[in-house]
Write a protein that holds these residues in place. Structure first.
Motif, PDB file in Angstrom:
ATOM      1  N   UNK A  98      12.783 -21.757 -84.990  1.00  0.00           N
ATOM      2  CA  UNK A  98      12.552 -22.384 -83.602  1.00  0.00           C
ATOM      3  C   UNK A  98      14.137 -21.582 -83.055  1.00  0.00           C
ATOM      4  N   UNK A  99      14.806 -21.399 -82.028  1.00  0.00           N
ATOM      5  CA  UNK A  99      16.207 -21.736 -81.524  1.00  0.00           C
ATOM      6  C   UNK A  99      15.973 -23.084 -82.157  1.00  0.00           C
ATOM      7  N   UNK A 100      17.562 -23.200 -82.238  1.00  0.00           N
ATOM      8  CA  UNK A 100      18.290 -24.069 -81.851  1.00  0.00           C
ATOM      9  C   UNK A 100      18.583 -24.582 -81.518  1.00  0.00           C
ATOM     10  N   UNK A 101      18.686 -25.637 -80.386  1.00  0.00           N
ATOM     11  CA  UNK A 101      19.405 -26.404 -79.833  1.00  0.00           C
ATOM     12  C   UNK A 101      20.888 -26.767 -79.382  1.00  0.00           C
ATOM     13  N   UNK A 102      21.523 -26.871 -80.744  1.00  0.00           N
ATOM     14  CA  UNK A 102      23.119 -27.243 -80.487  1.00  0.00           C
ATOM     15  C   UNK A 102      23.428 -26.243 -80.645  1.00  0.00           C
ATOM     16  N   UNK A 103      25.206 -26.385 -80.148  1.00  0.00           N
ATOM     17  CA  UNK A 103      25.962 -25.233 -80.552  1.00  0.00           C
ATOM     18  C   UNK A 103      26.472 -25.010 -81.561  1.00  0.00           C
ATOM     19  N   UNK A 104      26.715 -26.029 -83.198  1.00  0.00           N
ATOM     20  CA  UNK A 104      27.084 -26.073 -83.902  1.00  0.00           C
ATOM     21  C   UNK A 104      25.996 -26.049 -84.462  1.00  0.00           C
ATOM     22  N   UNK A 413      11.661 -28.034 -81.553  1.00  0.00           N
ATOM     23  CA  UNK A 413       9.895 -28.223 -81.701  1.00  0.00           C
ATOM     24  C   UNK A 413       9.381 -27.958 -80.300  1.00  0.00           C
ATOM     25  N   UNK A 414       9.530 -29.140 -79.255  1.00  0.00           N
ATOM     26  CA  UNK A 414       8.997 -29.250 -78.085  1.00  0.00           C
ATOM     27  C   UNK A 414       9.104 -27.537 -77.775  1.00  0.00           C
ATOM     28  N   UNK A 415      11.039 -27.300 -77.193  1.00  0.00           N
ATOM     29  CA  UNK A 415      10.960 -26.365 -76.203  1.00  0.00           C
ATOM     30  C   UNK A 415       9.671 -24.726 -77.210  1.00  0.00           C
ATOM     31  N   UNK A 416       9.580 -24.881 -78.169  1.00  0.00           N
ATOM     32  CA  UNK A 416       8.894 -24.001 -78.879  1.00  0.00           C
ATOM     33  C   UNK A 416       8.022 -23.933 -78.585  1.00  0.00           C
ATOM     34  N   UNK A 417       7.318 -24.789 -78.724  1.00  0.00           N
ATOM     35  CA  UNK A 417       5.921 -24.912 -78.445  1.00  0.00           C
ATOM     36  C   UNK A 417       5.592 -24.766 -76.848  1.00  0.00           C
ATOM     37  N   UNK A 418       6.818 -24.963 -75.912  1.00  0.00           N
ATOM     38  CA  UNK A 418       6.424 -24.724 -74.297  1.00  0.00           C
ATOM     39  C   UNK A 418       6.725 -23.406 -74.181  1.00  0.00           C
ATOM     40  N   UNK A 419       7.115 -22.265 -75.371  1.00  0.00           N
ATOM     41  CA  UNK A 419       7.456 -21.111 -74.688  1.00  0.00           C
ATOM     42  C   UNK A 419       6.584 -20.561 -75.332  1.00  0.00           C
ATOM     43  N   UNK A 420       5.870 -20.386 -76.313  1.00  0.00           N
ATOM     44  CA  UNK A 420       4.132 -20.703 -76.530  1.00  0.00           C
ATOM     45  C   UNK A 420       2.885 -20.615 -75.470  1.00  0.00           C
ATOM     46  N   UNK A 421       2.726 -21.425 -75.148  1.00  0.00           N
ATOM     47  CA  UNK A 421       1.587 -22.209 -73.897  1.00  0.00           C
ATOM     48  C   UNK A 421       2.558 -20.942 -72.831  1.00  0.00           C
ATOM     49  N   UNK A 422       3.652 -20.092 -72.967  1.00  0.00           N
ATOM     50  CA  UNK A 422       3.753 -18.900 -72.064  1.00  0.00           C
ATOM     51  C   UNK A 422       2.387 -18.601 -70.853  1.00  0.00           C
TER      52      UNK A 422
END
Length: 451
Positions: A98-104, A413-422
């Protein structure tokens, strides 16, 4: 309230053009696995060659992906580009990534060695290796969002026409307006850090010593003590002092190269700074934003609207006297460091922040901006009044056992699932890892968006 230039813009009914910048976005995000550790997977092969793809590449770390949009006609188009390219990246990730949603960054290996560094061009590789002689690998790991702003030609033409005795060329107008904007953003960078800072803690193995904050802060990434990059600030009095100060810093070995001294605002034009003295500034790059975890693309449209409003305010307001620039911006950098290291439920410069928000509200009313600008000013005013509404204030509530891993993994994980449903993810990078802006326009938008 207006400067002479601002009054001319207002009198010529060109105010809307001052906030309608040509825009480009660059967003860095670390790749992570579902346990919250830095990913060990290779660069996704579905998006071409990491050394040649101009729209999706890696940065300092091999696991740090960077999405770059083409210059767009306006902010909305830039966001659409960002969303579509970000989705393309997400759909190319390995299972469990997944892509980590935080700067750190996510949890880094305990033993951080050069194997983590990006596989890139020989020139860039050499720079990274030299950089590591002065910095730790952790220092290069935080991610953020960069916003590129280019002033509309209509504004340049208007100012040049109305002030023929002040400016000898249109490029001189550009240099003046961009430098005025740069000074303004650095002067009030502390407010941007307060309103949008979102890096309160670092995960396990980030720090190699006990030299670390004792409590959650506003923005680790934006602090001088624990943040990224060089601890050097260029002289923003004018273009010549900007270039000369960085050249001098390289000469006395404060900087490895001028690229290391990019600062919170980077003046962009010719990559050779000495040549840029002659060719001039073409746009500015704002580099002070943490990733916004509440957005899958790392930045919200409201944030861009606020930045555009500030840029317009700087263009139309009196600029600093040249003799006051260095001292004023040095004080501003100290204020920013204080804000970056304050607790997320504090507002050290509450009175100053309320005053500036009030001034921006007057500005919005004076130029009769739309309700969307009034709304963003109201929202930012509430963040000043209630620090718990700021991104770091909200993130502080998500911390468990001195970690944000549980929260970040669930969100990622939520953002990743959303992208896979594009419905229509872009696959063009597989066949062509260097598509042009026009290629992207056609692939992503079917030709329905203007660049």
């Amino acid at each position: 309230m207006f400067s002479k230039i601002g009054q001319a813009i207002f009198d010529n009914e060109a105010v809307s053009k001052t906030s309608d910048f040509k825009m480009g976005l660059e967003v860095e995000m670390d790749r992570a696995d579902e346990t919250g550790h830095l990913s060990t997977e290779p660069y996704p092969n579905m998006i071409g060659d990491e050394t040649t793809n101009p729209w999706i590449t890696n940065d300092f770390l091999e696991a740090m992906s960077e999405v770059v949009t083409p210059p767009a006609k306006n902010a909305i188009d830039a966001v659409h580009y960002l969303y579509s390219i970000n989705t393309s990246l997400r759909t190319a990730l390995s299972p469990g990534e997944m892509l980590w949603p935080l700067s750190m960054p996510p949890i880094m290996p305990k033993n951080k060695d050069k194997s983590l560094i990006a596989h890139t061009t020989p020139k860039k590789q050499k720079y990274f290796e030299t950089w590591l002689k002065k910095h730790s690998i952790s220092e290069g790991a935080p991610c953020g969002t960069h916003v590129n702003l280019s002033i509309r030609p209509h504004i340049i033409d208007l100012v040049y026409k109305n002030f023929p005795n002040r400016f000898q060329s249109k490029q001189e107008v550009k240099n003046y307006l961009y430098m005025t904007m740069a000074q303004g953003f650095i002067r009030y960078r502390w407010l941007i850090t307060y309103l949008f800072g979102a890096s309160p803690i670092a995960e396990e193995n980030y720090f190699d010593s006990d030299n670390r904050p004792k409590h959650p802060v506003r923005s680790l990434r934006q602090s001088t003590s624990f943040g990224f990059g060089a601890k050097f600030f260029a002289d923003y009095t004018n273009l010549n002092t900007y270039v000369d100060s960085m050249n001098e810093a390289v000469k006395n070995k404060t900087l490895l190269t001028t690229a290391e001294g990019q600062g919170p605002v980077r003046l962009r034009g010719d990559n050779d700074l000495d040549k840029m003295k002659k060719t001039g500034i073409q746009y500015i790059e704002l580099r002070m934003l943490d990733l916004d975890p509440s957005s899958s693309i790392g930045i919200r449209t409201g944030t861009l609207r606020f930045l555009r409003l500030m840029a317009s305010y700087f263009i139309m307001s009196p600029s600093l006297k040249p003799s006051e620039v260095v001292k004023t911006l040095a004080r501003a950098n100290e204020m920013n460091d204080t804000v970056a290291l304050e607790k997320p439920n504090e507002c050290t410069y509450s009175i100053h922040a309320k005053s500036l928000i009030r001034q921006l509200k007057f500005f919005v009313n004076s130029i009769q901006a739309g309700p969307e600008y009034q709304e963003i000013i109201q929202d930012m005013g509430l963040r000043v009044k209630y620090p718990e509404l700021t991104p770091s204030g909200q993130l502080q509530e998500k911390i468990k056992d001195n970690s944000l891993v549980e929260y970040a993994v669930a969100l990622g994980r939520d953002y990743q699932d959303g992208a896979l449903q594009a419905l229509r993810p872009f696959r063009g990078f597989e066949d062509n890892d260097r598509p042009t802006a026009e290629d992207l326009k056609e692939y992503l938008f079917g030709g329905s968006w203007e660049v």
